[in-house]
Design an enzyme around this catalytic site. Sequence first.
Site, PDB file in Angstrom:
ATOM      1  N   MET A  64       1.558  64.074  31.979  1.00 22.24           N
ATOM      2  CA  MET A  64       1.750  65.221  31.100  1.00 22.24           C
ATOM      3  C   MET A  64       2.367  64.820  29.756  1.00 22.24           C
ATOM      4  O   MET A  64       3.331  65.415  29.278  1.00 22.24           O
ATOM      5  CB  MET A  64       2.600  66.282  31.817  1.00 22.24           C
ATOM      6  CG  MET A  64       1.976  66.768  33.113  1.00 22.24           C
ATOM      7  SD  MET A  64       0.217  67.223  33.002  1.00 22.24           S
ATOM      8  CE  MET A  64       0.377  68.988  32.854  1.00 22.24           C
ATOM      9  N   ARG A  65       1.797  63.785  29.145  1.00 20.42           N
ATOM     10  CA  ARG A  65       2.230  63.374  27.814  1.00 20.42           C
ATOM     11  C   ARG A  65       0.996  63.191  26.936  1.00 20.42           C
ATOM     12  O   ARG A  65      -0.035  62.710  27.404  1.00 20.42           O
ATOM     13  CB  ARG A  65       2.981  62.034  27.869  1.00 20.42           C
ATOM     14  CG  ARG A  65       4.307  62.079  28.585  1.00 20.42           C
ATOM     15  CD  ARG A  65       4.907  60.678  28.656  1.00 20.42           C
ATOM     16  NE  ARG A  65       5.209  60.127  27.346  1.00 20.42           N
ATOM     17  CZ  ARG A  65       6.336  60.347  26.688  1.00 20.42           C
ATOM     18  NH1 ARG A  65       7.276  61.089  27.226  1.00 20.42           N
ATOM     19  NH2 ARG A  65       6.539  59.820  25.493  1.00 20.42           N
ATOM     20  N   LEU A  66       1.146  63.560  25.679  1.00 19.68           N
ATOM     21  CA  LEU A  66       0.068  63.346  24.706  1.00 19.68           C
ATOM     22  C   LEU A  66       0.165  61.905  24.217  1.00 19.68           C
ATOM     23  O   LEU A  66       1.242  61.454  23.824  1.00 19.68           O
ATOM     24  CB  LEU A  66       0.251  64.332  23.548  1.00 19.68           C
ATOM     25  CG  LEU A  66      -0.842  64.408  22.495  1.00 19.68           C
ATOM     26  CD1 LEU A  66      -2.164  64.857  23.117  1.00 19.68           C
ATOM     27  CD2 LEU A  66      -0.426  65.385  21.396  1.00 19.68           C
ATOM     28  N   HIS A  97      -8.903  67.041  33.388  1.00 24.54           N
ATOM     29  CA  HIS A  97      -8.246  68.269  32.943  1.00 24.54           C
ATOM     30  C   HIS A  97      -8.785  69.451  33.752  1.00 24.54           C
ATOM     31  O   HIS A  97     -10.007  69.565  33.925  1.00 24.54           O
ATOM     32  CB  HIS A  97      -8.504  68.479  31.450  1.00 24.54           C
ATOM     33  CG  HIS A  97      -7.793  69.670  30.915  1.00 24.54           C
ATOM     34  ND1 HIS A  97      -6.435  69.651  30.649  1.00 24.54           N
ATOM     35  CD2 HIS A  97      -8.216  70.929  30.673  1.00 24.54           C
ATOM     36  CE1 HIS A  97      -6.075  70.849  30.234  1.00 24.54           C
ATOM     37  NE2 HIS A  97      -7.125  71.645  30.238  1.00 24.54           N
ATOM     38  N   ASN A 140      -9.204  60.866  31.116  1.00 24.92           N
ATOM     39  CA  ASN A 140      -8.289  61.938  31.527  1.00 24.92           C
ATOM     40  C   ASN A 140      -9.066  62.951  32.347  1.00 24.92           C
ATOM     41  O   ASN A 140     -10.268  63.129  32.146  1.00 24.92           O
ATOM     42  CB  ASN A 140      -7.683  62.629  30.296  1.00 24.92           C
ATOM     43  CG  ASN A 140      -6.666  63.686  30.695  1.00 24.92           C
ATOM     44  OD1 ASN A 140      -5.851  63.480  31.602  1.00 24.92           O
ATOM     45  ND2 ASN A 140      -6.704  64.839  30.044  1.00 24.92           N
TER      46      ASN A 140
HETATM   47  C1  GAR Z   1      -4.576  67.922  37.943  1.00 27.21           C
HETATM   48  O1  GAR Z   1      -5.086  69.184  38.270  1.00 27.21           O
HETATM   49  C2  GAR Z   1      -4.971  67.540  36.540  1.00 27.21           C
HETATM   50  O2  GAR Z   1      -6.217  68.044  36.168  1.00 27.21           O
HETATM   51  C3  GAR Z   1      -3.870  68.188  35.748  1.00 27.21           C
HETATM   52  O3  GAR Z   1      -2.706  67.941  36.490  1.00 27.21           O
HETATM   53  C4  GAR Z   1      -3.042  67.944  37.864  1.00 27.21           C
HETATM   54  C5  GAR Z   1      -2.424  66.724  38.524  1.00 27.21           C
HETATM   55  O4  GAR Z   1      -2.566  66.794  39.904  1.00 27.21           O
HETATM   56  N1  GAR Z   1      -3.787  67.640  34.421  1.00 27.21           N
HETATM   57  C6  GAR Z   1      -3.487  68.358  33.347  1.00 27.21           C
HETATM   58  O5  GAR Z   1      -3.204  69.545  33.376  1.00 27.21           O
HETATM   59  C7  GAR Z   1      -3.524  67.584  32.038  1.00 27.21           C
HETATM   60  N2  GAR Z   1      -3.464  68.457  30.919  1.00 27.21           N
HETATM   61  P1  GAR Z   1      -2.241  65.540  40.829  1.00 27.21           P
HETATM   62  O6  GAR Z   1      -0.855  65.013  40.407  1.00 27.21           O
HETATM   63  O7  GAR Z   1      -2.205  66.089  42.227  1.00 27.21           O
HETATM   64  O8  GAR Z   1      -3.315  64.520  40.624  1.00 27.21           O
END
Ligand code: GAR
Length: 202
Positions: free
Chosen positions: A91-93, A110, A108
């Site tokens: 969760m970092r840009l 999303h 990535n």
């Molecule tokens: C996932 O749903 C991914 O798409 C999202 O975080 C979750 C991580 O799940 N990413 C974002 O929202 C990026 N903007 P996980 O830790 O169980 O893999």
Amino acid sequence: MKRIAVLASGSGSNLQAIMDAIERRDITNAEVAVVISDRKNAYALERARQKSIPVKHQSSKNYQSREEYDRDLVTYLTEQQIDLVVLAGFMRLMTPHFVAAYPNRILNIHPSLLPAFPGAHSVRDALAYGVKVAGCTVHFVDEGMDTGPIILQEAVPVYDSDTEESLHERIHELEHRLYPRAIELWVQDKIKIEGRRCFIND
Ligand code: GAR
């Protein structure tokens, strides 16, 4: 053998799907060489330890700026001879320095049908907007927020009974299939990029 670094801030279910796909040989000629998290207690780190994969916790607290953080990260990844950086709930840009160090070598995932609902709360935002179809997107990372060229994208229905949790669970199931597939395509050099468009030669 391609060396993959997975960067994760949370539970790491996508990391798990990737490690399982490598074990099943759905991803070939690649290994997860290291798992890195900005959060010490991220369960992703535990999942990696269980598979005897090296882990690194890099806290943002020790840095004055995102640039300094990313410079150290690039130095470390270079030392580790990483070929592909896989963001899995990180969760970092990423800064321009980081993106420039790995051109077309950062993926990535999303949890929305980009370009709809970028950012950190996309499932909540999609539900609040009232969409009837949601989904997930695997894309290359550029300097923007969830803006890079799209590699794979798939949809799931949204039901009237859905909560943020139930919808995210449905999207997660999709992610666990889509992300390993995209990584295998990258490793096999089957993704051709022309401008914003990615073409799959499978
Ligand atoms: C996932 O749903 C991914 O798409 C999202 O975080 C979750 C991580 O799940 N990413 C974002 O929202 C990026 N903007 P996980 O830790 O169980 O893999």
